[in-house]
Design an enzyme around this catalytic site. Sequence first.
Site, PDB file in Angstrom:
ATOM      1  CE  LYS A 234      -7.880  -8.756   2.851  1.00  0.00           C
ATOM      2  NZ  LYS A 234      -7.575  -9.086   1.490  1.00  0.00           N
TER       3      LYS A 234
ATOM      4  CG  ASP B 177     -10.081   0.694 -15.114  1.00  0.00           C
ATOM      5  OD1 ASP B 177     -10.019   1.450 -16.038  1.00  0.00           O
ATOM      6  OD2 ASP B 177     -10.403  -0.616 -15.477  1.00  0.00           O
TER       7      ASP B 177
ATOM      8  CB  THR C  97       2.008  -4.302   3.586  1.00  0.00           C
ATOM      9  OG1 THR C  97       0.890  -5.380   2.926  1.00  0.00           O
ATOM     10  CG2 THR C  97       1.003  -3.147   4.117  1.00  0.00           C
TER      11      THR C  97
ATOM     12  CG  ASP D  73      -8.730  -6.210  -0.355  1.00  0.00           C
ATOM     13  OD1 ASP D  73      -8.607  -5.144  -0.993  1.00  0.00           O
ATOM     14  OD2 ASP D  73      -7.521  -6.997  -0.165  1.00  0.00           O
TER      15      ASP D  73
ATOM     16  NE  ARG E  45       0.402 -14.845   3.633  1.00  0.00           N
ATOM     17  CZ  ARG E  45       1.123 -14.267   2.932  1.00  0.00           C
ATOM     18  NH1 ARG E  45       1.868 -15.077   1.844  1.00  0.00           N
ATOM     19  NH2 ARG E  45       1.201 -12.876   2.587  1.00  0.00           N
TER      20      ARG E  45
ATOM     21  CE  LYS F 208      -4.924  -4.864  -2.244  1.00  0.00           C
ATOM     22  NZ  LYS F 208      -5.576  -6.048  -1.401  1.00  0.00           N
TER      23      LYS F 208
END
Length: 236
Positions: free
Chosen positions: A32, A64, A123, A59, A215, A61
């Site tokens: 990603k 607009d 999330t 990604d 992570r 996001k």
Amino acid sequence: MSLDKIIVPLDVSTKEDAIALVEKLPQVTFWKVGLELFVGCGPEILTFLKSQEKRIFLDLKFHDIPNTVAGACRSASRYGVDLITLHATAGKTALKAAQIAAEAGAKEAGYPVPKLIAITLLTSLNSRDLAFDLKVPLELPEYALQMALLAQESGLAGAVCSPQEVAQLRQTCGDDFLLVCPGVRPVWAEKGDQQRTFTPVEALKAGANYLVIGRPITAADDPVKALERIIEEISN
Ligand SMILES: O=C(O)c1cc(=O)[nH]c(=O)n1[C@@H]1O[C@H](COP(=O)(O)O)[C@@H](O)[C@H]1O
């Protein structure tokens, strides 16, 4: 194969660091590229990943007005990426325009049409944030479901959701709707800023097509071992 269900985010700011991570984890097939890396080094990283025959989740996001979201999706679709994110809250007109524009962009560049997936609710947010800060009067699972349905009605391929909501979304949206889940934490990993988490095993059992796991792997002392541990957990 279990490994194919894991997307690892390249949440670093330079091309060099990103390439080092890809080389450290050669078994990962799906990467990603998010805001930090794309803002830091631009589309060069996509060229690198394609040269390595990796699948790419872009990604960024998008959120607009319809004309701008559509233009961004058209441009993004010219890179030959596999997945692209935009916020469901951009609204139905923007989502529909984005889908049409993605098809046009991919066609212009001679690539397959990427799958557009809508963010339902980040999330990192919990029920309290939704009710008290965002002033949304729906219960969180109902809100996430409504955002997924908006994406589906607008012709999008899927949605991004927390694994805690994925079972309900899968049941309502059906087997063909792509559900990608970040907010995945093995029991041995720290949650950090993620609020609505499940373990990798729970997330897959609940119906996720792909897990985005960052992570717990990339910030581990030994990322290779951390990835192997996750693969072992979901393969058993
Ligand atoms: O669109 C995303 O991928 C995304 C949506 C969301 O609701 N939550 C979320 O964490 N993400 C991304 O998923 C990744 C999760 O990374 P870790 O928290 O390190 O596992 C990050 O790159 C986030 O940008």
